[in-house]
Scaffold this motif. Structure first.
Motif, PDB file in Angstrom:
ATOM      1  N   HIS B  94       0.861  -1.194   0.000  1.00  0.00           N
ATOM      2  CA  HIS B  94       0.000   0.000   0.000  1.00  0.00           C
ATOM      3  C   HIS B  94       0.888   1.231   0.000  1.00  0.00           C
ATOM      4  O   HIS B  94       1.605   1.463   0.967  1.00  0.00           O
ATOM      5  CB  HIS B  94      -0.906  -0.003   1.231  1.00  0.00           C
ATOM      6  CG  HIS B  94      -1.896  -1.118   1.209  1.00  0.00           C
ATOM      7  ND1 HIS B  94      -2.965  -1.127   0.349  1.00  0.00           N
ATOM      8  CD2 HIS B  94      -1.968  -2.266   1.912  1.00  0.00           C
ATOM      9  CE1 HIS B  94      -3.659  -2.248   0.537  1.00  0.00           C
ATOM     10  NE2 HIS B  94      -3.062  -2.958   1.465  1.00  0.00           N
ATOM     11  N   VAL B  95       0.870   1.973  -1.059  1.00  0.00           N
ATOM     12  CA  VAL B  95       1.750   3.144  -1.143  1.00  0.00           C
ATOM     13  C   VAL B  95       0.947   4.434  -1.316  1.00  0.00           C
ATOM     14  O   VAL B  95       1.475   5.530  -1.153  1.00  0.00           O
ATOM     15  CB  VAL B  95       2.751   2.994  -2.310  1.00  0.00           C
ATOM     16  CG1 VAL B  95       3.855   2.039  -1.939  1.00  0.00           C
ATOM     17  CG2 VAL B  95       2.068   2.533  -3.578  1.00  0.00           C
ATOM     18  N   GLU B  96      -0.340   4.304  -1.628  1.00  0.00           N
ATOM     19  CA  GLU B  96      -1.167   5.486  -1.896  1.00  0.00           C
ATOM     20  C   GLU B  96      -1.301   6.349  -0.638  1.00  0.00           C
ATOM     21  O   GLU B  96      -1.441   5.833   0.468  1.00  0.00           O
ATOM     22  CB  GLU B  96      -2.573   5.096  -2.385  1.00  0.00           C
ATOM     23  CG  GLU B  96      -2.643   4.735  -3.868  1.00  0.00           C
ATOM     24  CD  GLU B  96      -2.124   3.341  -4.146  1.00  0.00           C
ATOM     25  OE1 GLU B  96      -2.166   2.519  -3.210  1.00  0.00           O
ATOM     26  OE2 GLU B  96      -1.658   3.086  -5.268  1.00  0.00           O
ATOM     27  N   GLY B  97      -1.275   7.639  -0.849  1.00  0.00           N
ATOM     28  CA  GLY B  97      -1.556   8.572   0.236  1.00  0.00           C
ATOM     29  C   GLY B  97      -0.374   8.861   1.142  1.00  0.00           C
ATOM     30  O   GLY B  97      -0.468   9.695   2.032  1.00  0.00           O
ATOM     31  N   LEU B  98       0.758   8.195   0.911  1.00  0.00           N
ATOM     32  CA  LEU B  98       1.922   8.443   1.758  1.00  0.00           C
ATOM     33  C   LEU B  98       2.682   9.660   1.234  1.00  0.00           C
ATOM     34  O   LEU B  98       2.924   9.780   0.036  1.00  0.00           O
ATOM     35  CB  LEU B  98       2.836   7.217   1.797  1.00  0.00           C
ATOM     36  CG  LEU B  98       2.228   5.940   2.399  1.00  0.00           C
ATOM     37  CD1 LEU B  98       3.192   4.778   2.263  1.00  0.00           C
ATOM     38  CD2 LEU B  98       1.870   6.164   3.862  1.00  0.00           C
ATOM     39  N   LYS B  99       3.060  10.577   2.157  1.00  0.00           N
ATOM     40  CA  LYS B  99       3.734  11.809   1.726  1.00  0.00           C
ATOM     41  C   LYS B  99       5.229  11.752   1.987  1.00  0.00           C
ATOM     42  O   LYS B  99       6.024  12.274   1.226  1.00  0.00           O
ATOM     43  CB  LYS B  99       3.129  13.001   2.482  1.00  0.00           C
ATOM     44  CG  LYS B  99       1.632  13.151   2.238  1.00  0.00           C
ATOM     45  CD  LYS B  99       1.308  14.520   1.700  1.00  0.00           C
ATOM     46  CE  LYS B  99      -0.024  14.567   0.965  1.00  0.00           C
ATOM     47  NZ  LYS B  99      -1.103  13.764   1.549  1.00  0.00           N
ATOM     48  N   LYS B 100       5.593  11.137   3.089  1.00  0.00           N
ATOM     49  CA  LYS B 100       7.020  11.086   3.429  1.00  0.00           C
ATOM     50  C   LYS B 100       7.328   9.731   4.061  1.00  0.00           C
ATOM     51  O   LYS B 100       6.741   9.374   5.078  1.00  0.00           O
ATOM     52  CB  LYS B 100       7.348  12.224   4.392  1.00  0.00           C
ATOM     53  CG  LYS B 100       8.827  12.349   4.672  1.00  0.00           C
ATOM     54  CD  LYS B 100       9.125  13.658   5.351  1.00  0.00           C
ATOM     55  CE  LYS B 100      10.569  13.684   5.805  1.00  0.00           C
ATOM     56  NZ  LYS B 100      10.916  14.959   6.440  1.00  0.00           N
ATOM     57  N   VAL B 101       8.253   9.042   3.433  1.00  0.00           N
ATOM     58  CA  VAL B 101       8.490   7.663   3.843  1.00  0.00           C
ATOM     59  C   VAL B 101       9.984   7.380   3.960  1.00  0.00           C
ATOM     60  O   VAL B 101      10.777   7.846   3.132  1.00  0.00           O
ATOM     61  CB  VAL B 101       7.888   6.676   2.810  1.00  0.00           C
ATOM     62  CG1 VAL B 101       8.087   5.240   3.252  1.00  0.00           C
ATOM     63  CG2 VAL B 101       6.416   6.965   2.579  1.00  0.00           C
ATOM     64  N   ALA B 102      10.359   6.614   4.985  1.00  0.00           N
ATOM     65  CA  ALA B 102      11.729   6.100   5.051  1.00  0.00           C
ATOM     66  C   ALA B 102      11.693   4.652   4.574  1.00  0.00           C
ATOM     67  O   ALA B 102      10.954   3.837   5.119  1.00  0.00           O
ATOM     68  CB  ALA B 102      12.253   6.167   6.480  1.00  0.00           C
ATOM     69  N   VAL B 103      12.472   4.371   3.522  1.00  0.00           N
ATOM     70  CA  VAL B 103      12.556   3.004   3.014  1.00  0.00           C
ATOM     71  C   VAL B 103      13.883   2.420   3.488  1.00  0.00           C
ATOM     72  O   VAL B 103      14.946   2.962   3.175  1.00  0.00           O
ATOM     73  CB  VAL B 103      12.459   2.975   1.475  1.00  0.00           C
ATOM     74  CG1 VAL B 103      12.645   1.557   0.961  1.00  0.00           C
ATOM     75  CG2 VAL B 103      11.125   3.548   1.002  1.00  0.00           C
ATOM     76  N   VAL B 104      13.811   1.344   4.260  1.00  0.00           N
ATOM     77  CA  VAL B 104      15.019   0.751   4.817  1.00  0.00           C
ATOM     78  C   VAL B 104      15.235  -0.621   4.177  1.00  0.00           C
ATOM     79  O   VAL B 104      14.367  -1.487   4.239  1.00  0.00           O
ATOM     80  CB  VAL B 104      14.893   0.588   6.351  1.00  0.00           C
ATOM     81  CG1 VAL B 104      16.185   0.029   6.934  1.00  0.00           C
ATOM     82  CG2 VAL B 104      14.524   1.914   7.001  1.00  0.00           C
ATOM     83  N   GLY B 105      16.402  -0.803   3.562  1.00  0.00           N
ATOM     84  CA  GLY B 105      16.690  -2.079   2.914  1.00  0.00           C
ATOM     85  C   GLY B 105      17.958  -2.678   3.469  1.00  0.00           C
ATOM     86  O   GLY B 105      18.921  -1.972   3.749  1.00  0.00           O
ATOM     87  N   GLY B 106      17.956  -3.987   3.627  1.00  0.00           N
ATOM     88  CA  GLY B 106      19.162  -4.656   4.107  1.00  0.00           C
ATOM     89  C   GLY B 106      19.548  -5.781   3.170  1.00  0.00           C
ATOM     90  O   GLY B 106      18.721  -6.635   2.857  1.00  0.00           O
ATOM     91  N   GLY B 107      20.786  -5.757   2.681  1.00  0.00           N
ATOM     92  CA  GLY B 107      21.275  -6.829   1.818  1.00  0.00           C
ATOM     93  C   GLY B 107      20.400  -7.004   0.590  1.00  0.00           C
ATOM     94  O   GLY B 107      19.973  -6.035  -0.033  1.00  0.00           O
ATOM     95  N   VAL B 108      20.106  -8.270   0.269  1.00  0.00           N
ATOM     96  CA  VAL B 108      19.334  -8.547  -0.930  1.00  0.00           C
ATOM     97  C   VAL B 108      17.889  -8.047  -0.782  1.00  0.00           C
ATOM     98  O   VAL B 108      17.163  -7.887  -1.766  1.00  0.00           O
ATOM     99  CB  VAL B 108      19.396 -10.050  -1.289  1.00  0.00           C
ATOM    100  CG1 VAL B 108      18.547 -10.873  -0.340  1.00  0.00           C
ATOM    101  CG2 VAL B 108      18.974 -10.288  -2.731  1.00  0.00           C
ATOM    102  N   GLY B 109      17.475  -7.742   0.453  1.00  0.00           N
ATOM    103  CA  GLY B 109      16.158  -7.149   0.683  1.00  0.00           C
ATOM    104  C   GLY B 109      15.989  -5.830  -0.059  1.00  0.00           C
ATOM    105  O   GLY B 109      14.869  -5.396  -0.334  1.00  0.00           O
TER     106      GLY B 109
END
Lengths: 462, 281
Positions: B94-109
């Motif tokens: 669910h990405v609709e309506g989000l204004k400011k987001v922190a996306v955290v990725g680790g390794g192959v994730g």
């Protein structure tokens, strides 16, 4: 002169202590002599009560008469007029509650072994027939079938024989549905299912595996693609759990998962890359055919003790008598009137036991069976390292959640007209476990058959 | 059969493949996954969709070589075929309506986190990406992330690239510096997601994680992928793979993912030996 023996010809089977170590078929099938002898037991009576109790109305006395004439291919053709999957039904149908239950010979003695004769005929055909099924002339109409299980394959076969261009969409990588992922090799060899699917392909049926309707394509998109009607035979695939503590420990499987690993993914063979736990002491919770299948697979994988844990008594077990007997012969231990309350894990979160209480039967409940009631202070611990939950399934929500206007009941089953399989959407039909909840292969086939007839009438009336 | 039209080695243990699968490419959304079987006797494994090209009919997968199946998959080349490839499965993020987001990725994730970051960016959200790797050699998708992020922080365990430390250190710093996020999306190893959730819980920031448990069919049939979320049993394949990270029982998920570890190790060694023999012969 008919054979007036009161007993059926016995089915030759593998020795229980041998077969519980292998996955080869348990029942070996009649020899020609046995089939001829058994066929002579049919009186070819006028009323044919057997036909009325076959969900797909096979002309049973008709095919048995052909056996007596030694015209086995003729017998096959008679069955094939009503059933697309004779070799399957001869093996897994509960004949004792259907055709054989009303056989006149059953009034005094045992009924004619209709199922065993059906299997003999189908196996004879598969071994000897050289002529391939021919695709009939196309009538130019396209029908989509969702799910390549018993109801879908039957519906597809009947429509193809009428000249329809049928595409079957299957979510898994292999066609067959419960016949390949659920029912084990030793009850229904997968080569037989494959043969039946190949026959449908010869009739012109197209099978698209790896296609999940509700995800890869929707029902609405199928209509956009030019299909004039859709049959939904998506089955009842969602496993139920008991909601007791410990069900997410390692070593707890749904029967679906356990059987899928063993049957579809062939985890019992050395060459398979799909892992399975080789447990020592296994408890299978439930009393249906699926529970028997799971227990017998667990035994074959090398378990020392396999228990069927069932909360009612053996009398109330929904499994076929024959399956229960086979399981017992193979050394499955029946612990009836016991109900699990908790699964216990070790420090590594693997199953190391199951707590149960003893039950006793009280007044009949809404199913007509006596309700099991817990006995006070009867808790005990079973020493098991694997638990297989086999307490039923519900229909998968994928299709109902992605198809507007498709009505379902509170259990999530698709609502249809009894006689036609028509759903609340025009041109959309459904049958099998997706409609009834978990039931039998032959009932699903009957539903597929009715729907094929209704779809034909619908398209011709357009 | 599904053809591999492009193969790219992203680092010594991570490979990208673009696979011809037009029906899946047409429908795929960030957060969804596919299930594949490399060959006839192969097991079914889920892999999250890393990208898709609807026009060309291509689905991108990025995978880490961790076991026998991914080892075999990695031995296929451009032009080869994958036996089975089915999807798109699961519920899209669910990405609709989000204004400011922190996306955290680790390794192959990061391969899973990237398409979500990209989608958020396309929808006009402010995206802060925090990605972490063990060391410089394992970094993937750095440029791709930069292109869709308003802020980009690279972390490494040994300090060989970016800043030395864990993604949680970087995220904490951002939050402490006053950044206010509608949501944190964390995708990576279970232990990383667990600690991101413990951190964001302190600040009461909604956190979504993507779960990738052991699965067979991917359509709700086997129940092997079940996990506990808010005290209830959920199936990752049909109810997820995205869940509210503050409700997920990570300890149980970690235990369940180790169910077949000895078998997997054995299979992997056997496969490697087989490939070694092929090379020698």
């Amino acid at each position: 002169m008919p054979n007036m023996s009161l007993k059926k010809n016995e089915m030759p089977v593998q020795d229980p202590q041998v077969r519980n170590h292998n996955f080869s078929e348990v029942a070996l099938g009649y020899t020609e002599e046995q089939a001829l002898d058994e066929a002579e037991r049919c009186l070819n009576c006028k009323n044919k009560p057997c036909v009325g109790h076959c969900p797909v109305a096979i002309d049973i006395p008709g095919f048995i008469a052909k056996i007596r004439e030694k015209d086995y291919e003729g017998a096959y053709q008679i069955i094939n007029r009503s059933s697309s999957l004779p070799a399957v039904c001869g093996r897994v149908c509960p004949q004792e509650t259907q055709c054989e239950s009303k056989c006149v010979r059953g009034i005094k003695g045992e009924p004619v072994a209709i199922g065993r004769l059906e299997r003999f005929v189908a196996d004879w055909h598969n071994a000897h027939a050289t002529e391939k099924a021919k695709a009939p002339e196309s009538n130019g109409h396209k029908v989509a079938v969702v799910g390549a299980g018993p109801s879908g394959l039957t519906c597809a076969g009947d429509l193809a024989k009428m000249g329809y261009k049928v595409s079957v969409f299957e979510a898994l990588h292999l066609a067959g549905g419960v016949l390949v992922y659920g029912i084990p090799e030793f009850r229904l060899p997968k080569a037989i299912v494959q043969k039946e699917v190949d026959t449908l392909k010869e009739l012109g049926v197209e099978v698209d595996t790896n296609t999940v309707i509700g995800r890869t394509l929707t029902i609405d998109e199928l209509f956009e693609d030019g299909f004039e009607a859709v049959f939904i035979g998506s089955g009842a695939g969602l496993p139920r759990f008991m909601n007791i503590p410990g069900e997410n420990l390692k070593g707890v499987y749904s029967a679906n998962e356990f059987l899928t690993r063993v049957n579809l993914m062939k985890a019992y063979q050395d060459g398979s890359s799909t892992p399975i736990q080789h447990a020592k002491n296994v408890a299978v919770v439930g009393g249906g055919n699926v529970a028997m299948d799971a227990a017998r697979c667990a035994k074959r994988l090398g378990a020392e003790n396999v228990y069927i844990v069932y909360r009612r008594s053996e009398e109330e077990m929904p499994a076929r008598r024959e399956e229960v007997e086979h399981a017992k012969e193979e050394g499955i231990i029946f612990k009836v009137l016991n109900n699990p309350t908790e699964i216990v894990g070790d420090e590594h979160k693997f199953v190391c036991g199951m707590k149960c209480v003893e039950m006793e039967l009280g007044e009949p409940d809404e199913s007509g069976r006596r309700r099991p009631v817990e006995k006070k202070d009867s808790e005990f611990l079973m020493d098991v390292d694997c638990v297989i939950m086999s307490i039923g399934t519900s229909p998968n929500p994928l299709i109902r959640n992605t198809t507007k206007g498709l009505d379902t009941n509170r259990r999530g089953c698709i609502i249809t007209e009894e006689e036609t399989g028509l759903t609340s959407r025009e041109g959309v039909y459904a049958g099998g476990d997706a409609v009834t909840g978990a039931a039998t292969v032959i009932l699903a086939m009957g539903a597929g058959k009715k729907a094929a007839k209704a779809i034909d009438e619908y398209i011709r009336s357009k | 059969m599904y053809q591999i039209v492009e193969k790219k080695v992203l680092n010594p243990t991570v490979t990208l493949m673009k696979v011809k699968a037009p029906l899946i490419a047409k429908k795929a959304e960030p957060g969804q996954f596919i299930i594949l079987r490399v060959d006839e006797n192969g097991e079914r494994i889920p892999l999250t969709i890393a990208d898709y090209d609807r026009e060309a009919g291509l689905v991108t997968i990025i995978f880490q070589i961790v076991g026998a199946t991914t080892e075999k998959l990695n031995h296929l080349n451009e032009g080869d075929y994958i036996h089975d490839f089915v999807g798109p499965l699961g519920v899209p993020s669910h990405v609709e309506g989000l204004k400011k987001v922190a996306v955290v990725g680790g390794g192959v994730g990061c391969a899973i986190a990237y398409p979500i970051a990209k989608k958020l960016h396309e929808l006009g959200a402010e995206v802060h990406s925090v990605v972490g790797f063990r060391n410089q050699d394992l970094v993937i998708l750095e440029d791709e992330f930069k292109a869709v992020s308003d802020k980009f922080v690279l972390m490494s365990d040994d300090g060989s690239c970016g800043e030395k430390g864990l993604v949680t250190d970087a995220l904490k710093k951002l939050i402490e510096s006053g950044e206010q996020y509608d949501e944190v999306i964390a995708i990576g190893p279970l232990v990383m997601m667990k600690f991101v959730c413990l951190l964001t819980k302190q600040y009461n920031i909604k956190t979504v994680v993507s779960m990738n448990p052991i699965m067979i069919d991917g359509t709700g049939m086997c129940g092997g992928c079940r996990l506990t979320v808010g005290g209830e049993t959920k199936f990752a394949c049909v109810d997820g793979p995205d869940f509210d990270g503050h409700l997920v029982d990570f300890d149980e998920a970690m235990e369940r993912s180790s169910m077949y570890k000895p078998f997997e190790r054995h299979q992997h060694e056997e496969t490697c030996n087989l490939f070694k023999k092929e090379v020698q012969a």
